[in-house]
Design an enzyme around this catalytic site. Sequence first.
Site, mmCIF file in Angstrom:
data_model
loop_
_atom_site.group_PDB
_atom_site.id
_atom_site.type_symbol
_atom_site.label_atom_id
_atom_site.label_comp_id
_atom_site.label_asym_id
_atom_site.label_seq_id
_atom_site.Cartn_x
_atom_site.Cartn_y
_atom_site.Cartn_z
ATOM 1 N N SER A 111 0.845 -1.186 0.000
ATOM 2 C CA SER A 111 0.000 0.000 0.000
ATOM 3 C C SER A 111 0.884 1.241 0.000
ATOM 4 O O SER A 111 2.036 1.190 0.466
ATOM 5 C CB SER A 111 -0.898 0.011 1.245
ATOM 6 O OG SER A 111 -1.533 1.274 1.422
ATOM 7 N N TYR B 9 -2.860 0.004 10.310
ATOM 8 C CA TYR B 9 -2.700 -0.468 8.938
ATOM 9 C C TYR B 9 -1.312 -0.123 8.412
ATOM 10 O O TYR B 9 -0.642 -0.964 7.795
ATOM 11 C CB TYR B 9 -3.782 0.167 8.070
ATOM 12 C CG TYR B 9 -3.822 -0.321 6.643
ATOM 13 C CD1 TYR B 9 -4.233 -1.608 6.334
ATOM 14 C CD2 TYR B 9 -3.472 0.525 5.591
ATOM 15 C CE1 TYR B 9 -4.289 -2.055 5.021
ATOM 16 C CE2 TYR B 9 -3.540 0.089 4.271
ATOM 17 C CZ TYR B 9 -3.941 -1.199 3.997
ATOM 18 O OH TYR B 9 -3.996 -1.634 2.699
#
Length: 280
Positions: free
Chosen positions: A150, A163
């Site tokens: 990501s 995250y």
Amino acid sequence: MPWSRKPWSRQLPEGGWAAQSVLITGASGGIGQALVDELAGAGARLLITGRRREALDALAARHPGRVTVMAADLTRAEERRRMVEQALEAGCTMLINAAGVNRVGLFESSSDDEIEALITLNLTSTLQLTRALLPRLLAAEHGWVINLGSTFGTIGYPGQAGYCATKFALRGFTQALRRELADTRVHVLHVAPRATRTGMNAPEIEAMNQALGNAMDAPQRVAGLVRRAIEAGREETQLGGPERLFARLNALLPGVVDRALRRQLPTIRRFITKPRGDTP
């Protein structure tokens, strides 16, 4: 077995996707489903896993003869063992780690269970599956590990602390494993999508991205870019021009990024802060 040098091209070998047997985790998610369509359409044979059996069966119905379904929970040791057994039976020599989960919110409102769930799926189980399948990949003429990361594995972002922790760690794992296997025939890639429109996003997150002017990609576009990164053998791929620039700036001048994100904080908090009394 180890080799003194890589005796193969970094790109897909002769035969292309038609010669590939691929294990895809997280195939019932948005990007995962798009990857199945992309790679099956290119001719690959796929073993797909995920928690939602109906979504997996629908993918298999769209690509008869090319997709084998295994509904499984990656976080359970016994189910990971069965994944590896089935991958060996299918002759898989490429692993695409696409399974993942996100939780957007202020870190102070995170529960112990939420933090543990993020780390277990996004990181621990992914590493355990990769390790278990590695002997097969090392023995293959061409072996591949592709980790889907990501942008938030490069840029720490408010409201994404847990995250980001998992995605930073996944990027470090990918880099370390690539260097550890530099004298073998296993090629290790990291592909980092930016914000993507998937069912994992709550409506307020899409609204926040719109308010901040953050671009969001369709899963199909991400899948196409992942495929091209694999075909080109690009070891590190960050999707999105502005995101690539921001990541470089964050590495060189993190204080500049600190100030830019501080200006966004009121907008971010407006979308992710729960009213007092709500359970996180």
